[in-house]
Design a protein around this motif. Structure first.
Motif, mmCIF file in Angstrom:
data_model
loop_
_atom_site.group_PDB
_atom_site.id
_atom_site.type_symbol
_atom_site.label_atom_id
_atom_site.label_comp_id
_atom_site.label_asym_id
_atom_site.label_seq_id
_atom_site.Cartn_x
_atom_site.Cartn_y
_atom_site.Cartn_z
ATOM 1 N N VAL A 1 3.871 30.115 -18.888
ATOM 2 C CA VAL A 1 4.401 30.524 -17.277
ATOM 3 C C VAL A 1 3.317 30.048 -16.735
ATOM 4 O O VAL A 1 1.984 30.531 -16.930
ATOM 5 N N ILE A 2 3.475 29.128 -15.952
ATOM 6 C CA ILE A 2 1.917 28.773 -14.957
ATOM 7 C C ILE A 2 2.159 29.605 -13.793
ATOM 8 O O ILE A 2 3.127 29.322 -12.927
ATOM 9 N N CYS A 3 1.198 30.272 -13.354
ATOM 10 C CA CYS A 3 1.269 31.088 -12.025
ATOM 11 C C CYS A 3 0.107 30.518 -11.078
ATOM 12 O O CYS A 3 -0.884 29.857 -11.429
ATOM 13 N N ASP A 4 0.082 31.130 -9.763
ATOM 14 C CA ASP A 4 -0.901 30.701 -8.931
ATOM 15 C C ASP A 4 -2.261 31.591 -8.886
ATOM 16 O O ASP A 4 -3.071 31.160 -8.123
ATOM 17 N N ALA A 5 -2.062 32.469 -9.604
ATOM 18 C CA ALA A 5 -3.519 33.252 -9.923
ATOM 19 C C ALA A 5 -4.206 32.439 -11.025
ATOM 20 O O ALA A 5 -3.548 32.188 -12.151
ATOM 21 N N GLY A 6 -5.620 32.440 -11.161
ATOM 22 C CA GLY A 6 -6.398 31.988 -12.445
ATOM 23 C C GLY A 6 -7.433 32.889 -12.698
ATOM 24 O O GLY A 6 -7.648 33.967 -12.273
ATOM 25 N N MET A 7 -8.092 32.019 -13.829
ATOM 26 C CA MET A 7 -9.377 32.960 -14.519
ATOM 27 C C MET A 7 -10.473 33.297 -13.299
ATOM 28 O O MET A 7 -11.419 34.087 -13.271
ATOM 29 N N ASN A 8 -10.306 32.415 -12.236
ATOM 30 C CA ASN A 8 -11.451 32.740 -10.984
ATOM 31 C C ASN A 8 -11.180 33.931 -10.461
ATOM 32 O O ASN A 8 -12.146 34.703 -9.743
ATOM 33 N N ASP A 9 -9.846 34.372 -10.458
ATOM 34 C CA ASP A 9 -9.488 35.443 -9.767
ATOM 35 C C ASP A 9 -9.509 36.740 -10.762
ATOM 36 O O ASP A 9 -9.588 37.722 -10.127
ATOM 37 N N LEU A 10 -9.411 36.502 -11.872
ATOM 38 C CA LEU A 10 -9.440 37.854 -13.036
ATOM 39 C C LEU A 10 -10.141 37.033 -14.265
ATOM 40 O O LEU A 10 -9.182 36.436 -14.881
ATOM 41 N N ILE A 11 -11.235 37.204 -14.620
ATOM 42 C CA ILE A 11 -11.843 36.642 -15.629
ATOM 43 C C ILE A 11 -11.591 37.477 -16.848
ATOM 44 O O ILE A 11 -11.913 36.933 -17.983
ATOM 45 N N ARG A 12 -11.328 38.591 -16.936
ATOM 46 C CA ARG A 12 -11.397 39.629 -17.926
ATOM 47 C C ARG A 12 -10.563 39.146 -19.208
ATOM 48 O O ARG A 12 -11.173 39.108 -20.549
ATOM 49 N N PRO A 13 -9.479 38.631 -19.212
ATOM 50 C CA PRO A 13 -8.758 38.176 -20.435
ATOM 51 C C PRO A 13 -9.733 37.213 -21.232
ATOM 52 O O PRO A 13 -9.736 37.141 -22.494
ATOM 53 N N THR A 14 -10.279 36.220 -20.484
ATOM 54 C CA THR A 14 -10.783 35.133 -21.186
ATOM 55 C C THR A 14 -12.464 35.605 -21.462
ATOM 56 O O THR A 14 -13.118 35.235 -22.586
ATOM 57 N N LEU A 15 -12.976 36.580 -20.688
ATOM 58 C CA LEU A 15 -14.330 36.885 -21.046
ATOM 59 C C LEU A 15 -14.672 37.912 -22.057
ATOM 60 O O LEU A 15 -15.402 37.582 -22.911
ATOM 61 N N TYR A 16 -13.441 38.865 -22.006
ATOM 62 C CA TYR A 16 -13.720 39.977 -23.063
ATOM 63 C C TYR A 16 -12.587 39.937 -23.915
ATOM 64 O O TYR A 16 -12.159 40.876 -24.542
ATOM 65 N N SER A 17 -11.542 38.862 -23.921
ATOM 66 C CA SER A 17 -10.368 39.013 -24.835
ATOM 67 C C SER A 17 -9.523 40.391 -24.379
ATOM 68 O O SER A 17 -9.170 41.016 -25.068
ATOM 69 N N ALA A 18 -9.586 40.529 -23.031
ATOM 70 C CA ALA A 18 -9.117 41.942 -22.497
ATOM 71 C C ALA A 18 -7.623 41.612 -22.486
ATOM 72 O O ALA A 18 -6.974 40.671 -22.231
ATOM 73 N N TYR A 19 -6.882 42.805 -22.510
ATOM 74 C CA TYR A 19 -5.516 42.788 -22.541
ATOM 75 C C TYR A 19 -5.054 43.668 -21.312
ATOM 76 O O TYR A 19 -5.588 44.601 -20.729
ATOM 77 N N HIS A 20 -4.074 42.603 -20.291
ATOM 78 C CA HIS A 20 -3.769 43.386 -18.996
ATOM 79 C C HIS A 20 -2.119 43.431 -19.432
ATOM 80 O O HIS A 20 -1.533 42.439 -19.590
#
Ligand SMILES: *Cc1c(COP(=O)(O)O)cnc(C)c1O
Length: 427
Positions: free
Chosen positions: A301-320
């Protein structure tokens, strides 16, 4: 606890429909609930009422001026880690006498700014920094109040990037060295030691690391007092964990029940620096689905927000938690999640448009079917969301809304392309 709720399959923030806010303000969009913020702040204050406590909201979790001033009105002080954060806190009306300043790399300019504004406390992280603050304070013919940040070498069992109180971390002074600093204190003339500081990490889900840290500094407190320092404050930092996926966060009262008697026993007042606990669950990131795509067995699912808007999943392996803003009409209450959802679902990655494989919000997530144009809510995005946002890929940063009951304040306007280049020159 928060005020994001489904009513008949539609997500609301307090009294407002997320779909309407997104239609009006566009996506990606951060939406915060003021009532959630205020209640979390009050919960900490009430839990720790048994000892004199100054609650300094940690500005870096979410530094939006509207949120800062909402907290200031509740009586919050502020924990800052840069001159820029001090500027923001003061701009939001903060009383400098309720501001504390931490960080291993304070520049001369930052220290002078803080001295000039007469902040309450410098949380000092090394002898070299202490000497420098002493020199700058002496030059101004003023005295700086100091809490020595100790590194108690405890393991808070959280992500390594947000562990700060172990020996191998750059933060604080280890206990042996701290005693040497006391021995050399007579070389200093413009600093007064009034407390110790112990921020051991973030997203901490257990009480024990706080108790262990306090137990470990007992001897040091005695050593300070034996040398004539009138220690009045223990700053326990922040770090109280919140619920992202499992309901494993501890209530403020559990931390308080363990910490308050110890701090009282040490004859000190308490400073707290909660960030995530106050704002984490008070915000969501709303994003629109652009495209669906398959590659081999994978679905995206490709959405219009990206890691520049919310980096926690990739930086900390965070679960949202992620869920469509409009879902089956029988859904009311908190967002369903993959473990409770009985309806149709697909396993998919939720990704953004940024040119990095690390640009994702969720991997192999079970979600109800969504289509182009649908809105998704990424939950628990109030802390370390917008405050870590960047313009990577020259993407304008999102707007931020602060909802209070039936009203939405446009707390930050969406950036424009012009904003992206405003400070640049061609040649
Ligand atoms: C980041 C930080 C905090 C806040 O941490 P949370 O986990 O958001 O509560 C508090 N104090 C200091 C010194 C920090 O660096």
């Amino acid at each position: 606890m928060d005020y994001f709720r489904y009513v008949d399959g539609r997500l609301l923030c307090e009294d407002l429909q997320i779909e309407e806010l997104a239609a009006r303000h566009g996506t990606p969009l951060y939406i915060y609930s003021r009532r959630t913020i205020v209640e979390h702040f009050q919960r900490i204050r009430e839990a720790f009422a048994g000892v004199e406590t100054l609650v300094c909201y940690s500005v870096k979790a979410n530094s939006n001026l509207a949120l800062l001033s909402a907290m200031r009105r509740e009586g919050a002080g502020f924990d800052v880690v840069s001159g820029g954060e001090l500027f923001r806190a003061l701009r939001a009306g903060a009383d400098p006498a309720r501001c504390v300043f931490a960080g291993v790399g304070k520049t001369d300019e930052e220290i002078e700014y803080a001295l000039e504004r007469r902040i309450f406390l410098f949380n000092v992280e090394s002898w070299a920094e202490l000497e420098n603050i002493d020199r700058l304070a002496a030059a101004r013919k003023t005295t700086a109040q100091i809490a020595l940040r100790l590194n108690p070498d405890v393991d808070p069992s959280t992500h390594t990037y947000i562990t700060t109180g172990k020996k191998e971390n750059k933060f604080g002074v280890d206990l042996e060295l701290a005693v040497h600093i006391l021995d050399r204190w007579k070389e200093l003339s413009a600093v007064r030691l009034v407390g110790i500081h112990l921020h051991i990490g973030s997203q901490i889900l257990k009480v024990e690391p706080y108790v262990d840290a306090l137990a470990k500094v007992k001897g040091f407190l005695a050593a300070c007092r034996a040398r004539g320092h009138a220690l009045a404050w223990i700053d326990m930092g922040g770090g109280f964990g919140i619920f992202y996926k499992d309901r494993d966060a501890r209530p403020a009262r559990e931390f308080a029940d363990a910490v308050v008697p110890l701090v009282k026993g040490y004859g000190c007042g308490l400073i707290l620096e909660p960030g995530r606990f106050i704002v984490g669950n008070a915000g969501i990131l709303v994003t629109r689905v652009l495209y669906l795509k398959e590659s081999g067995k994978k679905k995206f699912v490709i959405c219009d927000a990206g890691m520049n808007d919310l980096i926690r999943p990739t930086l900390y392996s965070a679960y949202h938690r992620i869920w469509p803003v409009r879902t089956e009409p029988q859904v009311s209450g908190p967002a369903p999640d993959e473990s409770t959802w009985k309806g149709p679902s697909h396993v998919t990655d939720v990704v953004g448009p940024v040119c990095e494989s690390g640009d994702f919000f969720a991997k192999d997530r079970s979600l109800p079917p969504v289509g182009r144009g649908d809105l998704l809510a990424v939950f628990s995005a109030g802390a370390y969301g917008f405050s870590m946002a960047s313009n990577y890929n020259s993407r304008p940063r999102p707007a931020e809304l602060l909802v209070s009951g039936g009203e939405a304040l446009l707390a930050t306007e969406r950036e424009t392309y012009e904003d992206l280049v405003r400070r640049e020159r061609t040649n």
